[in-house]
Design a protein around this motif. Sequence first.
Motif, PDB file in Angstrom:
ATOM      1  N   SER A 167      96.014 -91.359 -95.609  1.00 31.75           N
ATOM      2  CA  SER A 167      97.263 -90.542 -95.362  1.00 31.75           C
ATOM      3  C   SER A 167      97.883 -89.933 -96.771  1.00 31.75           C
ATOM      4  O   SER A 167      98.509 -90.704 -97.354  1.00 31.75           O
ATOM      5  CB  SER A 167      98.314 -91.273 -94.246  1.00 31.75           C
ATOM      6  N   SER A 168      97.759 -88.689 -96.653  1.00 34.28           N
ATOM      7  CA  SER A 168      98.358 -87.947 -97.843  1.00 34.28           C
ATOM      8  C   SER A 168      99.829 -87.958 -97.631  1.00 34.28           C
ATOM      9  O   SER A 168     100.495 -88.145 -98.690  1.00 34.28           O
ATOM     10  CB  SER A 168      98.019 -86.722 -97.844  1.00 34.28           C
ATOM     11  N   THR A 169     100.353 -88.003 -96.451  1.00 32.99           N
ATOM     12  CA  THR A 169     101.795 -87.932 -96.288  1.00 32.99           C
ATOM     13  C   THR A 169     102.257 -89.291 -96.791  1.00 32.99           C
ATOM     14  O   THR A 169     103.341 -89.252 -97.215  1.00 32.99           O
ATOM     15  CB  THR A 169     101.965 -87.812 -94.764  1.00 32.99           C
ATOM     16  N   CYS A 170     101.831 -90.416 -96.473  1.00 29.97           N
ATOM     17  CA  CYS A 170     102.345 -91.668 -96.782  1.00 29.97           C
ATOM     18  C   CYS A 170     102.225 -91.788 -98.465  1.00 29.97           C
ATOM     19  O   CYS A 170     103.220 -92.526 -98.924  1.00 29.97           O
ATOM     20  CB  CYS A 170     101.382 -92.873 -96.225  1.00 29.97           C
ATOM     21  N   VAL A 181     109.031 -89.678 -92.929  1.00 25.57           N
ATOM     22  CA  VAL A 181     108.691 -90.948 -92.406  1.00 25.57           C
ATOM     23  C   VAL A 181     108.597 -90.714 -91.032  1.00 25.57           C
ATOM     24  O   VAL A 181     107.776 -91.317 -90.234  1.00 25.57           O
ATOM     25  CB  VAL A 181     109.804 -92.071 -92.865  1.00 25.57           C
ATOM     26  N   ALA A 182     109.787 -90.031 -90.277  1.00 25.19           N
ATOM     27  CA  ALA A 182     109.671 -89.800 -89.037  1.00 25.19           C
ATOM     28  C   ALA A 182     108.638 -89.009 -88.535  1.00 25.19           C
ATOM     29  O   ALA A 182     107.904 -89.358 -87.666  1.00 25.19           O
ATOM     30  CB  ALA A 182     110.952 -88.986 -88.633  1.00 25.19           C
ATOM     31  N   HIS A 183     108.030 -87.861 -89.368  1.00 26.23           N
ATOM     32  CA  HIS A 183     106.892 -87.255 -88.836  1.00 26.23           C
ATOM     33  C   HIS A 183     105.776 -87.888 -88.987  1.00 26.23           C
ATOM     34  O   HIS A 183     104.893 -87.995 -88.115  1.00 26.23           O
ATOM     35  CB  HIS A 183     106.621 -86.104 -90.207  1.00 26.23           C
ATOM     36  N   ALA A 184     105.646 -88.946 -90.224  1.00 24.11           N
ATOM     37  CA  ALA A 184     104.450 -89.640 -90.400  1.00 24.11           C
ATOM     38  C   ALA A 184     104.292 -90.830 -89.260  1.00 24.11           C
ATOM     39  O   ALA A 184     103.428 -91.103 -88.640  1.00 24.11           O
ATOM     40  CB  ALA A 184     104.626 -90.550 -91.671  1.00 24.11           C
ATOM     41  N   HIS A 185     105.428 -91.269 -88.545  1.00 24.97           N
ATOM     42  CA  HIS A 185     105.266 -92.101 -87.349  1.00 24.97           C
ATOM     43  C   HIS A 185     104.947 -91.372 -86.362  1.00 24.97           C
ATOM     44  O   HIS A 185     104.240 -91.715 -85.438  1.00 24.97           O
ATOM     45  CB  HIS A 185     106.789 -92.651 -87.388  1.00 24.97           C
ATOM     46  N   VAL A 201      97.917 -96.265 -91.844  1.00 26.26           N
ATOM     47  CA  VAL A 201      97.932 -96.936 -93.065  1.00 26.26           C
ATOM     48  C   VAL A 201      98.385 -98.372 -92.944  1.00 26.26           C
ATOM     49  O   VAL A 201      97.824 -99.381 -93.764  1.00 26.26           O
ATOM     50  CB  VAL A 201      99.234 -96.340 -93.963  1.00 26.26           C
ATOM     51  N   ARG A 202      99.117 -98.861 -91.836  1.00 22.80           N
ATOM     52  CA  ARG A 202      99.301-100.288 -91.541  1.00 22.80           C
ATOM     53  C   ARG A 202      97.929-101.061 -91.467  1.00 22.80           C
ATOM     54  O   ARG A 202      97.536-102.109 -91.988  1.00 22.80           O
ATOM     55  CB  ARG A 202     100.135-100.611 -90.559  1.00 22.80           C
TER      56      ARG A 202
END
Length: 253
Positions: free
Chosen positions: A67-70, A228-232, A240-241
């Motif tokens: 994930s690039s976002t993370c 973070v809301a978008h990634a969720h 990622v987890r």
Amino acid sequence: MMAELHKRRHEFRDRNLPPEGASSGRDTSGDTSSVFLKLLAAAFYGVSSFIIVVVNKSVLTSYRFPSSTCVGIGQMLATIVVLRTGKMLGIVSFPDMDLSIPRKMFPLPLLFVGNQISGLFGTQRLNLPMFTVLRRFSIFFTMVFEGLLLKKSFSTSVKITVFTMIFGAFIAASADLAFDFEGYIFIMLNNVLTAASGAYMKQKLDSKDLGKYGLLYYNSLIMIFPTVAHAHYTGDLQTVRGFFFFFFFKTNL
């Protein structure tokens, strides 16, 4: 007697005058030192930028981080922690949070997060030489935005240099065997957002409300929660987890 007294006064004054050219010598020394510091800062910025790109590319491709976002969220979190700690220790200073800050900063936080995420997506999709070449377009867009927002003008020699660099980028892109249209789109979007963010940053710095550290801190603080809301919502956090669970499980075997 009076004539002798005047003569001695003139001699004393002449001895105490600084030698001719001494002042200009000190000025020249100061100018040289200033130029050296600017060159050193520019070199450090260039090396740091290159290392950041290499590290991001390594994380997203060699280690297959999903994930690039993370990665962007991690960078925002690091910015918040480092600057907040620096303020607590008295190393840096910026204003405390109040309700007027988001209004003062708009639209900089949106440009900041868009610039960060699009750059990471582009880094993931393109090879490093092509990424570096296409990033040269950001110089042209910076000239455009600074002309529109800051009313700056550029000399003919600067314009010719920039267009020569862009022409070279077109030639390099035409010979790219690993053509990735989506990667090109992300990099061009990143160029536009980088230029717009830089121009707005200079505009906000000129107002001297928040300072450079305040702009960096509040950009990250304001945008980390919606990111973070978008990634969720997109499932990136869950991915990622799972990546970390698999990575540490495989490492401990």
